[in-house]
Design an enzyme around this catalytic site. Structure first.
Site, PDB file in Angstrom:
ATOM      1  NE  ARG A  72      -3.847  -0.045   0.618  1.00 27.91           N
ATOM      2  CZ  ARG A  72      -4.683  -0.540  -0.318  1.00 27.91           C
ATOM      3  NH1 ARG A  72      -4.810   0.043  -1.495  1.00 27.91           N
ATOM      4  NH2 ARG A  72      -5.396  -1.618  -0.062  1.00 27.91           N
ATOM      5  CG  HIS A 163      -2.951   2.523  -8.143  1.00 23.79           C
ATOM      6  ND1 HIS A 163      -3.084   3.330  -7.033  1.00 23.79           N
ATOM      7  CD2 HIS A 163      -4.148   1.902  -8.287  1.00 23.79           C
ATOM      8  CE1 HIS A 163      -4.300   3.185  -6.532  1.00 23.79           C
ATOM      9  NE2 HIS A 163      -4.963   2.320  -7.270  1.00 23.79           N
ATOM     10  CG  ASP A 206     -12.362   5.008  -7.392  1.00 23.28           C
ATOM     11  OD1 ASP A 206     -11.592   5.202  -8.364  1.00 23.28           O
ATOM     12  OD2 ASP A 206     -12.539   3.888  -6.882  1.00 23.28           O
ATOM     13  CD  GLU A 265      -4.899   5.190  -9.546  1.00 26.25           C
ATOM     14  OE1 GLU A 265      -5.229   4.243 -10.274  1.00 26.25           O
ATOM     15  OE2 GLU A 265      -5.498   5.474  -8.493  1.00 26.25           O
TER      16      GLU A 265
HETATM   17  O1  TA6 Z   1      -7.407   3.324  -8.690  1.00 21.63           O
HETATM   18  C1  TA6 Z   1      -8.458   3.432  -7.815  1.00 21.63           C
HETATM   19  C2  TA6 Z   1      -8.818   2.066  -7.303  1.00 21.63           C
HETATM   20  O2  TA6 Z   1      -9.135   1.209  -8.363  1.00 21.63           O
HETATM   21  C3  TA6 Z   1      -9.958   2.228  -6.306  1.00 21.63           C
HETATM   22  O3  TA6 Z   1     -11.186   1.789  -6.795  1.00 21.63           O
HETATM   23  C4  TA6 Z   1      -9.457   1.590  -5.043  1.00 21.63           C
HETATM   24  O4  TA6 Z   1     -10.094   0.472  -4.651  1.00 21.63           O
HETATM   25  C5  TA6 Z   1      -7.966   1.520  -5.272  1.00 21.63           C
HETATM   26  O5  TA6 Z   1      -7.724   1.482  -6.629  1.00 21.63           O
HETATM   27  C6  TA6 Z   1      -7.108   0.576  -4.474  1.00 21.63           C
HETATM   28  O6  TA6 Z   1      -7.215  -0.737  -4.898  1.00 21.63           O
HETATM   29  P1  TA6 Z   1      -6.471  -1.885  -4.104  1.00 21.63           P
HETATM   30  O7  TA6 Z   1      -6.784  -3.139  -4.858  1.00 21.63           O
HETATM   31  O8  TA6 Z   1      -4.999  -1.557  -4.123  1.00 21.63           O
HETATM   32  O9  TA6 Z   1      -7.021  -1.875  -2.710  1.00 21.63           O
END
Ligand code: TA6
Length: 290
Positions: A72, A163, A206, A265
């Protein structure tokens, strides 16, 4: 977690060494213009800090470095799909062990290249042969390029995202601009919504901005700085902040984690890149301080 002070396990050159963080091997780059750290698990850029500045990237204080779950923070590599196209969410690249391909350094900066090839594990999830390279070009800015090549005998389609989690002083004062005139609202049944190209943050966001400008800017008055982002090979810029409830739900996020991060992203949404055998596509993001 201070990445500069992790114990070194292997010295590769004057600027580049390998160290360990939990169960992941980390390539640490120390240069007079910047410092950086890349996890081989996920090919994941964890830190990029121009000299004399705070880190541009955000990492969760509760991030898990197990070598099993995506990390994360930093720059997770979502590939060969973005989102929940199929399992695992955001593709398998961020859960895969990448190999160090080369590193080169000069007075100006350092280049590190990692590779990932199809394997029985990837073929079980996605039945296409490929070679993916992640190229990190560090100097006073950092450019991350994901170069995907079709090594199969048939065409295939891909999406993906770099991301990036940016470190900001206070989400309540943060503004992102250069986002273009519309977005798909992932929190409102994918409703196409007009935009003035700028957003601030007062709730969970989002969004998939489908016509971003070539330069996106994050204004961060709390840290008295401005981050510049230039993306290429994308068809969208996703902007995400989980806000209060989702931060509480995520085990690898502090409850107040949302206050000091925002994701912007470089994204290919809708699996919209098709590669014939032998063809390549590059998705990149370049980040730096204005
Ligand atoms: O890029 C945004 C997103 O797709 C959100 O919908 C959110 O859930 C995030 O990514 C994080 O995803 P993850 O699978 O890393 O928890």
């Amino acid at each position: 977690m201070e990445l500069r002070s992790l114990p070194t396990s292997t010295v590769l050159s004057d600027n580049v060494s390998i160290c360990t963080l939990g169960n992941v091997n980390v390539i640490r780059v120390l240069h007079h213009k910047f410092s950086a750290a890349i996890s081989l698990f996920g090919g994941h850029l964890l830190s990029f800090q121009p000299s004399g500045e705070k880190d541009i990237l955000w990492r969760s204080e509760n991030a898990i470095y197990s070598g099993e779950k995506p990390i994360r923070g930093g720059v997770p590599v979502c590939w060969p799909w973005f989102g929940k196209v199929q399992a695992p969410s955001h593709g398998f690249a961020r859960n895969s062990e990448w190999a160090l391909n080369e590193h080169r350094e000069s007075e100006e900066g350092v280049i590190v290249s990692l590779t990932l090839k199809d394997s029985s594990d990837t073929l079980a999830l996605w039945s296409n042969r490929f070679l993916a390279e992640l190229r990190f070009e560090f100097s006073t800015s950092a450019k991350v390029s994901l170069i995907a090549t079709n090594t199969d005998t048939k065409s295939w389609k891909m999406g993906g995202a770099l991301h990036t989690y940016f470190s900001i002083g206070d989400i309540h004062q943060t503004k992102v601009s250069g986002l273009g005139n519309q977005y798909i609202d992932s929190l409102a049944d994918s409703k196409l919504t007009p935009s003035n190209g700028t957003t601030d943050f007062t709730e969970e966001v989002d969004r998939i901005y489908t016509a971003p400008e070539t330069m996106i800017t994050i204004e961060d008055p709390a840290q008295q700085r401005r981050i510049r982002i230039q993306n290429q090979g994308d068809n969208a810029a996703v902007v995400w902040n989980p806000w209060i409830d989702l931060s509480h739900e995520m085990a690898d996020m502090m409850d107040n984690g949302y206050e000091s991060m925002v994701c912007v992203e470089s994204t290919i949404h809708d699996q919209s890149v098709e590669l014939a055998p032998g063809e390549s596509h590059t998705l990149s993001t370049e980040i730096g301080l204005a």
